[in-house]
Design an enzyme around this catalytic site. Structure first.
Site, PDB file in Angstrom:
ATOM      1  N   ASP A  25       2.414   4.124  -7.548  1.00  9.13           N
ATOM      2  CA  ASP A  25       1.522   3.448  -8.633  1.00  9.13           C
ATOM      3  C   ASP A  25       0.349   4.251  -8.364  1.00  9.13           C
ATOM      4  O   ASP A  25      -0.653   4.108  -7.997  1.00  9.13           O
ATOM      5  CB  ASP A  25       1.146   2.214  -8.199  1.00  9.13           C
ATOM      6  CG  ASP A  25       2.483   1.260  -8.095  1.00  9.13           C
ATOM      7  OD1 ASP A  25       3.409   1.641  -8.718  1.00  9.13           O
ATOM      8  OD2 ASP A  25       2.206   0.151  -7.404  1.00  9.13           O
ATOM      9  N   ASP A  82      11.102  -0.711 -10.923  1.00  5.73           N
ATOM     10  CA  ASP A  82      10.496  -2.062 -10.813  1.00  5.73           C
ATOM     11  C   ASP A  82       9.988  -2.482 -12.094  1.00  5.73           C
ATOM     12  O   ASP A  82       8.809  -2.139 -12.301  1.00  5.73           O
ATOM     13  CB  ASP A  82       9.461  -1.777  -9.797  1.00  5.73           C
ATOM     14  CG  ASP A  82       8.839  -3.151  -9.239  1.00  5.73           C
ATOM     15  OD1 ASP A  82       9.177  -4.214  -9.968  1.00  5.73           O
ATOM     16  OD2 ASP A  82       8.021  -3.396  -8.592  1.00  5.73           O
ATOM     17  N   LYS A  84      10.967  -5.615 -12.903  1.00  2.00           N
ATOM     18  CA  LYS A  84      11.041  -7.065 -12.876  1.00  2.00           C
ATOM     19  C   LYS A  84      11.628  -7.710 -14.106  1.00  2.00           C
ATOM     20  O   LYS A  84      11.501  -8.680 -14.560  1.00  2.00           O
ATOM     21  CB  LYS A  84       9.788  -7.940 -12.415  1.00  2.00           C
ATOM     22  CG  LYS A  84       9.173  -7.201 -11.217  1.00  2.00           C
ATOM     23  CD  LYS A  84       7.902  -7.937 -10.902  1.00  2.00           C
ATOM     24  CE  LYS A  84       7.258  -7.439  -9.422  1.00  2.00           C
ATOM     25  NZ  LYS A  84       6.767  -5.959  -9.687  1.00  2.00           N
ATOM     26  N   ILE A  88      17.636 -11.552 -21.711  1.00  2.00           N
ATOM     27  CA  ILE A  88      18.898 -11.738 -21.944  1.00  2.00           C
ATOM     28  C   ILE A  88      19.956 -10.560 -21.881  1.00  2.00           C
ATOM     29  O   ILE A  88      19.171  -9.393 -21.703  1.00  2.00           O
ATOM     30  CB  ILE A  88      19.304 -12.488 -23.284  1.00  2.00           C
ATOM     31  CG1 ILE A  88      18.544 -11.299 -24.483  1.00  2.00           C
ATOM     32  CG2 ILE A  88      18.436 -13.542 -23.292  1.00  2.00           C
ATOM     33  CD1 ILE A  88      18.899 -11.700 -25.697  1.00  2.00           C
ATOM     34  N   SER A 140       4.480 -11.282  -3.346  1.00  2.00           N
ATOM     35  CA  SER A 140       3.339 -11.279  -2.323  1.00  2.00           C
ATOM     36  C   SER A 140       2.031 -11.766  -2.628  1.00  2.00           C
ATOM     37  O   SER A 140       1.268 -12.178  -1.650  1.00  2.00           O
ATOM     38  CB  SER A 140       3.387  -9.831  -1.792  1.00  2.00           C
ATOM     39  OG  SER A 140       2.840  -8.810  -3.184  1.00  2.00           O
ATOM     40  N   GLY A 205       3.099  -5.652  -0.209  1.00  2.00           N
ATOM     41  CA  GLY A 205       1.873  -6.439  -0.004  1.00  2.00           C
ATOM     42  C   GLY A 205       1.469  -6.106   1.221  1.00  2.00           C
ATOM     43  O   GLY A 205       0.537  -6.740   1.623  1.00  2.00           O
ATOM     44  N   ALA A 213       2.263  -5.101   8.451  1.00  2.00           N
ATOM     45  CA  ALA A 213       3.569  -4.361   8.254  1.00  2.00           C
ATOM     46  C   ALA A 213       4.169  -4.717   9.519  1.00  2.00           C
ATOM     47  O   ALA A 213       5.770  -5.013   9.222  1.00  2.00           O
ATOM     48  CB  ALA A 213       3.484  -2.881   8.451  1.00  2.00           C
TER      49      ALA A 213
HETATM   50  P1  XMP Z   1       0.384  -2.176  -3.050  1.00  2.00           P
HETATM   51  O1  XMP Z   1      -0.472  -1.190  -3.507  1.00  2.00           O
HETATM   52  O2  XMP Z   1      -0.116  -3.646  -3.003  1.00  2.00           O
HETATM   53  O3  XMP Z   1       1.750  -2.165  -4.106  1.00  2.00           O
HETATM   54  O4  XMP Z   1       1.005  -1.697  -1.703  1.00  2.00           O
HETATM   55  C1  XMP Z   1       2.718  -3.123  -4.080  1.00  2.00           C
HETATM   56  C2  XMP Z   1       3.948  -2.741  -5.045  1.00  2.00           C
HETATM   57  O5  XMP Z   1       4.670  -3.530  -4.967  1.00  2.00           O
HETATM   58  C3  XMP Z   1       4.866  -4.465  -6.413  1.00  2.00           C
HETATM   59  N1  XMP Z   1       4.932  -5.593  -5.700  1.00  2.00           N
HETATM   60  C4  XMP Z   1       5.567  -6.245  -5.756  1.00  2.00           C
HETATM   61  N2  XMP Z   1       7.139  -6.097  -6.393  1.00  2.00           N
HETATM   62  N3  XMP Z   1       7.565  -8.104  -5.551  1.00  2.00           N
HETATM   63  C5  XMP Z   1       8.018  -6.723  -6.479  1.00  2.00           C
HETATM   64  O6  XMP Z   1       9.037  -6.791  -7.051  1.00  2.00           O
HETATM   65  C6  XMP Z   1       6.479  -8.509  -5.161  1.00  2.00           C
HETATM   66  O7  XMP Z   1       6.419  -9.505  -4.657  1.00  2.00           O
HETATM   67  C7  XMP Z   1       5.618  -7.677  -5.395  1.00  2.00           C
HETATM   68  N4  XMP Z   1       4.407  -7.545  -4.816  1.00  2.00           N
HETATM   69  C8  XMP Z   1       3.836  -6.285  -5.081  1.00  2.00           C
HETATM   70  C9  XMP Z   1       3.575  -4.111  -7.116  1.00  2.00           C
HETATM   71  O8  XMP Z   1       3.941  -3.844  -8.308  1.00  2.00           O
HETATM   72  C10 XMP Z   1       3.302  -2.742  -6.451  1.00  2.00           C
HETATM   73  O9  XMP Z   1       4.146  -1.625  -7.324  1.00  2.00           O
END
Ligand code: XMP
Length: 251
Positions: A25, A82, A84, A88, A140, A205, A213
């Site tokens: 990101d 990702d 998400k 449909i 998260s 998260g 971690a």
């Molecule tokens: P950070 O910067 O917080 O980024 O380490 C976390 C990354 O993970 C994604 N993210 C999630 N993706 N389910 C997911 O599929 C989750 O619960 C979730 N929480 C965070 C977020 O988009 C970022 O890329």
């Protein structure tokens, strides 16, 4: 013969002794393509996979994303889209095909959309192409309790939280992994037990969102997903190495 995402991920993980997935990101003010290629080159050997989301897919579009995916593959990494996915089947199937053409190995989808005419055709299509499907189980961020934590009542009258149903369904539907936030180690433990450790748990998260971690790994997370703790670190290589070493020692 087509190998499965899970086999390839396991292979990548073993060869780099890593259970770390980089959330790529990048800051959208950066030169995204160059920065992405540079970061993969810099820390690729510390990772098992790279996760790419809207931060890159929207501005770069799949033509340039393909170059990022290829760079990750050259480093021996798996790649996860990702988005998400939450639609449909006609739309989901088109997305699977486009992501496959861009070289992706797996994608993340939302189980709330259901199986028939939604996830079933998508999971089948992904598997036919050797791609994996990872399902959200408990996110998260703090507000996740408002959705994933809801209690639901079945026709028989039994009550359970939504995330437990999602975890059970992920197994039944043939998913390739689950996402449970590192901010919720007790739920990681519960989901790992509920699924008898038959599906890898990916845990985002860590760090900025407050998740530990070590706690996530000890609770049963198979892979850590980490973005900002690495990307915003003054020493990205050292931070990625530290997390890789933990991920490998504790798992
Ligand atoms: P950070 O910067 O917080 O980024 O380490 C976390 C990354 O993970 C994604 N993210 C999630 N993706 N389910 C997911 O599929 C989750 O619960 C979730 N929480 C965070 C977020 O988009 C970022 O890329």
């Amino acid at each position: 013969m087509i190998t499965s995402f899970r086999e390839r991920l396991e292979e990548a993980s073993k060869s780099h002794k890593s259970r770390l997935v980089l959330a790529l990101d990048l800051n959208i003010e950066e030169g995204l393509l160059e920065s992405a290629l540079h970061l993969i080159e810099q820390i690729g050997c510390e990772l098992a996979a790279v996760k790419i989301n809207y931060h890159l897919i929207l501005p770069l579009a799949l033509t340039d994303i393909r170059r990022v995916v290829e760079a990750a593959h050259r480093k021996g990494l798996q790649t996860i889209a990702d988005l998400k996915l939450n639609d449909i089947s006609s739309t989901n199937l088109t997305v699977v095909r486009l992501l496959y053409e861009a070289g992706f190995d797996a994608l993340i989808a939302n189980p709330i959309v259901g199986y028939r005419n939604a996830l079933q055709p998508m999971i089948e299509e992904a598997h036919k192409r050797g791609m994996g499907v990872i399902l959200l189980t408990y996110m998260s961020h703090r507000g996740a309790t408002e959705g994933y934590g809801l209690k639901i009542k079945s026709r028989s009258g039994s009550v359970k939280p939504l995330y437990r149903l999602f975890a059970e369904r992920a197994l039944k539907w043939g998913a390739d992994g689950l996402i449970v936030g590192a901010t919720r180690p007790s739920i990681i433990k519960e989901v790992a037990a509920l699924t008898s450790n038959r599906l890898p748990i990916f845990s985002p998260g860590v760090g900025v969102q407050g998740g530990s971690a070590l706690d996530a790994l000890k609770a049963g997370a198979s892979y850590l997903i980490v973005g900002r703790s690495i990307i915003d670190s003054p020493d990205r290589i050292a931070e990625a190495r530290r997390l890789r070493e933990w991920s490998w020692l504790v798992c």
